[in-house]
Enzyme design. Structure first.
Site: not given
Ligand code: GUN
Length: 296
Positions: A54, A98, A121
């Site tokens: 990422k 995460q 997200d």
């Protein structure tokens, strides 16, 4: 093999290139650099690989990338304090924590501490509610990537029968909401669904997101249907490690009209959509027009 193979790797490269163009004009026209912060707690090897990837792709499209790597024993209070600081940092437009988090940390509490506007997200309860009521939201990256590929292949999805196999908060439920938003007739199937094969056989669109290797055989697929395989399962076959999806690729490709491979299908689209969401969040934060084709 009859199906068109949907090349997620090539599609993701196109999305990243579009994101890069928007970043360039945000910098040139407005002096703004979109920023993404990724928070990793602990040293889970798979998570470390994702986070590194990422960071690399964020930098490649010209955005600011910030990584916070925290000790596995980090307290909830310390993690919440970091999220609070990132929420109040004007140079950060997207925050991703995460998952999974170590067991002593409450994932729902942590995710819901992220400012909904920076929740790239799309996991915050406000974004889930906004998506469910058809309002502007941040949309989870994997389902957004699947939607983009389906729109590219079909043009309009209106009136199509869609089956989503899997009811997770990260993929199954938001995928169903997005397909409903595009006027599909949507069924969410799961491990308790009766006569799953009959349900799947009716579908023009099958999205498989159950995490069970090669669970869907070709004779469940309606001729010409689009098959989107979200599964990434590591199996051992003939003494070798192999990545396979949730559908049996060879037999499904015989009947489907289009199918995503594993690897090289949905996977690459997820990070591309994370970058797209960060640009979208940056534009919204600055009252600028949103990039076209990068949102739901
Ligand atoms: N872990 C595995 N997939 C994801 C994802 O899409 N977002 C976050 N935050 N963590 C993950």
């Amino acid at each position: 093999m009859g199906a068109q193979i949907i090349d997620g790797k090539a599609f993701a490269a196109k999305v990243r290139s579009k994101v890069g163009e928007h970043v360039t004009s945000l910098k040139a026209d407005h002096g703004i650099t979109p920023g993404l912060a990724v928070v990793l707690v602990g040293e889970d090897p798979a998570s470390q690989v994702y986070v590194r990837s990422k960071g690399k792709m964020t930098t490649e499209v010209g955005m600011k990338s910030v990584e916070h790597k925290l000790d596995v024993a980090t307290s909830e209070a310390d993690l919440l304090a970091l999220i609070d600081a990132l929420n109040n940092d004007d140079s950060i437009h997207g925050i991703l924590v995460q998952l999974p988090l170590p067991g002593h940390l409450d994932e729902d509490l942590v995710i819901n501490a992220i400012s909904p506007a920076k929740d790239v997200d799309g996991f915050h309860i406000s974004n889930v509610g906004l998506l469910g009521t058809g309002q502007k939201s941040m949309v989870p990256c994997t389902p957004l990537g699947c939607l983009m590929m389906l729109r590219e292949h079909h043009g309009s999805l209106s009136g199509l029968d869609a089956v989503v196999i899997g009811r997770s908060n990260i993929v199954g439920k938001p995928m169903a909401q997005l397909l409903l938003g595009d006027s599909c007739t949507v069924t969410i199937a799961h491990s308790r669904t009766k006569d799953l094969q009959d349900v799947v056989r009716r579908a023009d669109i099958v999205v498989a997101a159950v995490g069970r290797p090669e669970m869907v055989p070709g004779d469940w697929i309606k001729k010409g249907a689009s098959v989107i395989d979200v599964g990434i399962n590591r199996i051992e076959r003939d003494g070798k490690n192999k990545l396979v999806g949730d559908v049996d690729f060879a037999s499904c490709a015989e009947v489907a009209g289009a199918i995503t491979p594993v690897p090289g299908g949905v996977g690459p689209m997820t990070i591309a959509c994370l970058l797209a969401n960060t640009v979208t969040a940056c534009c919204r934060a600055n009252g600028l027009a949103e990039p076209e084709g990068l949102t739901a």
